[in-house]
Design an enzyme around this catalytic site. Structure first.
Site, short mmCIF file in Angstrom:
data_model
loop_
_atom_site.label_atom_id
_atom_site.label_comp_id
_atom_site.label_asym_id
_atom_site.label_seq_id
_atom_site.Cartn_x
_atom_site.Cartn_y
_atom_site.Cartn_z
N ALA A 1 7.81 17.39 -11.62
CA ALA A 1 7.08 18.21 -12.59
C ALA A 1 5.65 17.72 -12.73
O ALA A 1 5.30 16.96 -13.64
CB ALA A 1 7.79 18.18 -13.94
N ALA B 1 0.86 -1.19 0.00
CA ALA B 1 0.00 0.00 0.00
C ALA B 1 0.89 1.23 0.00
O ALA B 1 1.77 1.36 0.85
CB ALA B 1 -0.92 0.01 1.21
N VAL B 2 0.67 2.11 -0.95
CA VAL B 2 1.38 3.39 -1.00
C VAL B 2 0.34 4.49 -0.84
O VAL B 2 -0.53 4.66 -1.70
CB VAL B 2 2.15 3.57 -2.33
CG1 VAL B 2 2.81 4.95 -2.36
CG2 VAL B 2 3.20 2.48 -2.49
N TYR C 1 1.41 22.74 4.72
CA TYR C 1 1.79 21.51 4.01
C TYR C 1 3.00 20.88 4.70
O TYR C 1 3.02 19.66 4.95
CB TYR C 1 2.11 21.82 2.55
CG TYR C 1 2.63 20.63 1.78
CD1 TYR C 1 1.76 19.67 1.26
CD2 TYR C 1 4.01 20.44 1.59
CE1 TYR C 1 2.23 18.57 0.57
CE2 TYR C 1 4.49 19.35 0.89
CZ TYR C 1 3.60 18.42 0.39
OH TYR C 1 4.08 17.32 -0.29
N VAL D 1 4.01 21.18 7.77
CA VAL D 1 3.60 20.65 9.07
C VAL D 1 2.86 19.33 8.91
O VAL D 1 3.08 18.38 9.68
CB VAL D 1 2.72 21.67 9.81
CG1 VAL D 1 2.01 21.02 11.00
CG2 VAL D 1 3.55 22.86 10.29
#
EC number: 1.1.1.-
Length: 322
Positions: free
Chosen positions: A231, A105-106, A197, A199
């Site tokens: 990108a 799981a990712v 973000y 944090v």
């Protein structure tokens, strides 16, 4: 230029293994799913917010020449989940539990906002999507990952997509008082900052560290990683001036989505030596300095306890992770 992420070992073969990737209809999540398929994993589950876009991604993946060549019988299945809704996460987890077992799981889904936007659940969006929902989903996936390990005879893998931005936060030793709840503190509009973000990834790494220390790595290897600057269109919600700045930076330094995805794939195929580790540029590296101090470890433990308590309040069906 960013350092090169190591290649995936040519001997890697995920035949007979299943993999779940959240946020996988585009960007590094999509490329991570492609790499799993090229490594012969099947089925590969795409957990996405839009089923329509998920179906488009599925077609692209199964039409990929290398996937067709190396994994001609590959199965890709689509599941809908909105990480900005705890009910959606719980509903996805209940439906996904029907697969009975899982090997990889990712947890890749994430967002970035520079202003306080509450979800319908009453939580700040970045805090909920990047942290709380990932923690909640992880508790639901662990039984499936353990079942996958029992069936295969080798450890399953749970990998969280974090970020080196965790090193750059305004959080200090005494920012949050001992009697304050960490989650409530960050959910308070008055405490929202431009580093939200960053944090959220610090919190996620801290949770990952605690979880990894409590789960037998012979069952599930748990770690986190940073794919680096990639990108993609991840900065869609950024102010115009940051978009302009990042466009220039990306043109000089950004990795392709495929290169960034290698960081995810490598973290998800480590041996037990990768348990509890944080990876950057595909290599083990220290997590945020704050988490490495004695005070930071105490903060991490408090975060863990308060997160589990909150998860149970948000979703009583969530199984205890330990």
């Amino acid at each position: 230029m960013a350092p090169r992420i190591p290649s995936i070992p040519s001997s890697t073969d995920l035949s007979g293994q299943s993999a779940l990737v959240t946020g996988s209809n585009t960007g590094i999540g999509f490329e991570n799913a492609r790499q799993f398929l090229q490594l012969k994993a099947s089925p590969v589950y795409l957990a996405v917010r839009s089923v329509e876009r998920g179906q488009e991604a599925k077609k692209l993946l199964l039409d990929d020449p290398e996937v067709k060549k190396k994994n001609p019988g590959a199965v890709v299945e689509i599941y809908q989940v909105d990480m900005a809704s705890f009910d959606s996460v719980a509903a996805f987890a209940q439906k996904f539990s029907e697969v009975k077992k899982l090997n990889i799981a990712v947890l890749n889904a994430g967002v970035s906002f520079f202003k306080y936007i509450p979800t319908s659940d009453g939580y700040e969006t970045v805090l909920q999507v990047n942290y709380l929902s990932n923690a909640l989903l992880a508790t639901h996936l662990l039984p499936l990952l353990k079942a996958g390990a029992a069936a295969s005879g080798k450890p399953s893998h749970l990998a969280f997509v974090s970020s080196n931005m965790q090193h750059m936060t305004s959080l200090k030793k005494n920012t949050i008082k001992p009697n304050e709840n960490i989650i409530d503190w960050f959910n308070n509009r008055a405490n929202f900052g431009m580093d939200r973000y960053n944090v959220s990834k610090l919190l996620l790494t801290g949770f990952t560290n605690e979880l990894a220390s409590k789960i037998d790595s012979s069952q599930v290897v748990i770690n986190s990683m940073c794919p680096g600057l990639v990108a993609t269109n991840f900065d869609t919600n950024s102010p115009w001036y940051l978009k302009y700045l990042m466009k220039g930076v990306r043109s000089l330094m950004a990795r392709t989505p495929s290169e960034g995805a290698r960081a995810l794939t490598l973290a998800a195929i480590t041996g037990t030596e990768g348990n509890g580790k944080y990876y950057s540029d595909g290599k083990e590296t220290p997590s945020a300095a704050l988490l490495l101090t004695e005070d930071g470890k105490a903060f991490q433990k408090k975060l863990w306890d308060q997160t589990l308590e909150r998860i149970q309040q948000l979703d009583p069906t969530s199984p205890p992770p330990i």
